[in-house]
Motif scaffolding. Structure first.
Motif, PDB file in Angstrom:
ATOM      1  N   ASN A 127     -32.355  36.001 -32.533  1.00 15.48           N
ATOM      2  CA  ASN A 127     -32.162  35.904 -33.662  1.00 15.48           C
ATOM      3  C   ASN A 127     -32.090  37.315 -34.372  1.00 15.48           C
ATOM      4  O   ASN A 127     -33.075  37.682 -35.347  1.00 15.48           O
ATOM      5  CB  ASN A 127     -33.220  34.984 -34.491  1.00 15.48           C
ATOM      6  CG  ASN A 127     -33.070  34.801 -36.263  1.00 15.48           C
ATOM      7  OD1 ASN A 127     -31.861  34.782 -36.392  1.00 15.48           O
ATOM      8  ND2 ASN A 127     -33.988  34.747 -36.929  1.00 15.48           N
ATOM      9  N   TRP A 130     -28.419  23.134 -24.323  1.00 13.87           N
ATOM     10  CA  TRP A 130     -28.361  23.288 -25.848  1.00 13.87           C
ATOM     11  C   TRP A 130     -28.088  22.276 -26.616  1.00 13.87           C
ATOM     12  O   TRP A 130     -27.625  21.158 -25.856  1.00 13.87           O
ATOM     13  CB  TRP A 130     -27.899  24.704 -26.138  1.00 13.87           C
ATOM     14  CG  TRP A 130     -26.190  24.763 -25.817  1.00 13.87           C
ATOM     15  CD1 TRP A 130     -25.211  24.398 -26.698  1.00 13.87           C
ATOM     16  CD2 TRP A 130     -25.713  25.213 -24.826  1.00 13.87           C
ATOM     17  NE1 TRP A 130     -24.128  24.487 -25.866  1.00 13.87           N
ATOM     18  CE2 TRP A 130     -24.247  24.991 -24.701  1.00 13.87           C
ATOM     19  CE3 TRP A 130     -26.147  25.585 -23.233  1.00 13.87           C
ATOM     20  CZ2 TRP A 130     -23.311  25.334 -23.755  1.00 13.87           C
ATOM     21  CZ3 TRP A 130     -25.246  25.994 -22.266  1.00 13.87           C
ATOM     22  CH2 TRP A 130     -23.961  25.714 -22.544  1.00 13.87           C
ATOM     23  N   GLU A 131     -27.805  22.216 -27.908  1.00 14.52           N
ATOM     24  CA  GLU A 131     -27.560  21.044 -28.842  1.00 14.52           C
ATOM     25  C   GLU A 131     -26.336  20.308 -28.210  1.00 14.52           C
ATOM     26  O   GLU A 131     -26.320  19.096 -28.320  1.00 14.52           O
ATOM     27  CB  GLU A 131     -27.440  21.650 -30.197  1.00 14.52           C
ATOM     28  CG  GLU A 131     -27.350  20.291 -31.147  1.00 14.52           C
ATOM     29  CD  GLU A 131     -27.306  20.970 -32.623  1.00 14.52           C
ATOM     30  OE1 GLU A 131     -27.963  20.192 -33.501  1.00 14.52           O
ATOM     31  OE2 GLU A 131     -26.596  21.834 -32.895  1.00 14.52           O
ATOM     32  N   GLN A 181     -24.291  28.577 -30.509  1.00 13.65           N
ATOM     33  CA  GLN A 181     -25.460  28.589 -31.394  1.00 13.65           C
ATOM     34  C   GLN A 181     -25.972  27.419 -31.191  1.00 13.65           C
ATOM     35  O   GLN A 181     -25.331  26.442 -31.165  1.00 13.65           O
ATOM     36  CB  GLN A 181     -24.856  29.233 -32.648  1.00 13.65           C
ATOM     37  CG  GLN A 181     -24.433  30.356 -33.131  1.00 13.65           C
ATOM     38  CD  GLN A 181     -24.002  30.301 -34.527  1.00 13.65           C
ATOM     39  OE1 GLN A 181     -23.104  29.881 -35.041  1.00 13.65           O
ATOM     40  NE2 GLN A 181     -24.896  31.406 -35.265  1.00 13.65           N
ATOM     41  N   SER A 182     -27.401  27.158 -31.191  1.00 13.78           N
ATOM     42  CA  SER A 182     -28.044  25.878 -31.438  1.00 13.78           C
ATOM     43  C   SER A 182     -29.556  26.196 -31.918  1.00 13.78           C
ATOM     44  O   SER A 182     -29.938  27.212 -31.982  1.00 13.78           O
ATOM     45  CB  SER A 182     -28.280  25.536 -29.771  1.00 13.78           C
ATOM     46  OG  SER A 182     -29.107  24.409 -29.825  1.00 13.78           O
ATOM     47  N   PRO A 183     -29.952  25.077 -32.635  1.00 12.42           N
ATOM     48  CA  PRO A 183     -31.669  25.179 -32.843  1.00 12.42           C
ATOM     49  C   PRO A 183     -32.561  25.033 -31.755  1.00 12.42           C
ATOM     50  O   PRO A 183     -33.686  25.359 -31.922  1.00 12.42           O
ATOM     51  CB  PRO A 183     -31.539  24.125 -33.733  1.00 12.42           C
ATOM     52  CG  PRO A 183     -30.662  23.137 -33.275  1.00 12.42           C
ATOM     53  CD  PRO A 183     -29.593  23.921 -32.742  1.00 12.42           C
ATOM     54  N   ARG A 202     -30.764  28.412 -36.939  1.00 14.77           N
ATOM     55  CA  ARG A 202     -29.940  28.266 -35.541  1.00 14.77           C
ATOM     56  C   ARG A 202     -30.383  29.718 -34.955  1.00 14.77           C
ATOM     57  O   ARG A 202     -30.729  30.884 -35.315  1.00 14.77           O
ATOM     58  CB  ARG A 202     -28.582  28.208 -35.495  1.00 14.77           C
ATOM     59  CG  ARG A 202     -28.212  26.993 -36.373  1.00 14.77           C
ATOM     60  CD  ARG A 202     -26.915  26.615 -36.638  1.00 14.77           C
ATOM     61  NE  ARG A 202     -25.992  26.268 -35.287  1.00 14.77           N
ATOM     62  CZ  ARG A 202     -26.144  25.173 -34.894  1.00 14.77           C
ATOM     63  NH1 ARG A 202     -26.673  23.998 -35.376  1.00 14.77           N
ATOM     64  NH2 ARG A 202     -25.404  24.726 -33.534  1.00 14.77           N
TER      65      ARG A 202
END
Length: 307
Positions: A200, A184-185, A258-260, A221
């Motif tokens: 989401n 992830w980010e 959390q990540s896009p 996100r």
């Protein structure tokens, strides 16, 4: 005259939506909509019908469970339409409706579908598909699409519990695990995981344990929760205790981020998307599609939802 496309799953929930069809059609007509009604005939039939015809309508309203909404979302993207998407929940769990406080009363939900405020919400991209609220793998996730409809109609949410008893290997926990690498980010993790999800949504499987305090439906996100395989009974108890407390910060077996975007690579894994079978994949790319879908929501401020 304005146009509205009503697509419904006649088998959703206890099938009571059939009794409301005359009232729905009368109501939509009274609101100035020429209404076309289509009952789905098979899985993904609704998606294909919306993809083929959705561009010709000003409103698309889907009625059924989370799986029907999943078809509506994917059909909407494929139709390349700007129609507002309305949702009348009539399924067993209705996670999306609970998250966005859509009423279970059919006519009340219909009023929101045509008069609710238009909000552009984030959705998740999953390889070439989309999900409205969750993509998940691992322990008992198959029960969402494997539980027989008749059992759900008669037993409701209890049917999922009974199905889980059949599919979970309580004697050999290693058989419930998935071996994968997750990126992830801001990080990565690899190993054996009992369960993983990217969502989401405030509610998943009727519970708000996983994302309460993090969920925001238009922050660009997604929320990821990944539970590592436990090696002993005390570790399993610690996972259950963290879920009960809705707090994962101090548990090394649970990763909450959390990540896009997220990427997965490993053994072939069966995924569920919004409660529907999402295929078996060795590599998966998940990304947020920010404020991409116009949905009809209730007039009251959604800011009252826990973020």
């Amino acid at each position: 005259m304005k146009t509205l496309f009503l697509v419904y799953n006649p088998k959703s929930g206890d099938g009571h939506i059939r009794a409301h069809l005359p009232d729905l059609c009368e109501y939509f007509t009274a609101q100035g909509y020429e209404t076309i009604v289509y009952p789905t005939q098979a899985p993904m039939d609704g998606m294909e019908r919306i993809a083929a015809r959705g561009a010709g309508f000003e409103r698309i309203v889907v009625c059924g469970g989370d799986g029907m909404l999943h078809e509506g979302v994917n059909g909407w993207f494929r139709a390349q339409t700007d129609a507002v998407l309305g949702y009348i929940p009539s399924g067993t769990v209705n996670d999306f409706a609970n998250t966005h406080r859509l009423p279970k009363d059919v006519l009340q939900a219909a009023q929101i579908a045509v008069h609710g405020r238009r909000e552009w919400i984030d959705v998740g991209g999953f390889n070439d598909d989309y999900f409205s609220y969750v993509a998940a793998f691992g322990l008992a996730t198959s029960i969402a699409y494997d539980t027989p409809h008749e059992k759900k109609r008669v037993l409701g949410t209890l049917a999922y519990v009974l199905q889980a008893m059949d599919v979970v290997d309580f004697a050999h926990w290693e058989n419930n695990c998935v071996t994968t690498k997750i990126e992830w980010e801001d990080g990565e993790a690899s190993g054996d995981f009992l369960y993983g999800m990217v969502s989401n949504s405030r509610y998943v499987a009727g519970l708000d344990s996983f994302t309460r305090g993090l969920f925001d439906w238009k922050d660009g996100r997604l929320e990821g929760v990944f539970i590592r395989r436990q090696t002993c009974l005390p570790e399993l108890n610690s996972i259950l205790a963290s879920m009960a407390k809705k707090s994962f910060e101090d548990n090394p077996l649970i990763i909450q981020v959390q990540s896009p975007w997220f990427r997965f690579e490993g053994e072939p894994v069966a995924w569920t998307l919004d409660g529907e079978y999402g295929g078996t994949h060795e590599t998966v790319s998940i990304r947020v599609v920010p404020q991409a879908l116009p949905v009809a929501l209730a007039q009251e401020e959604e800011e009252s939802l826990d973020h």
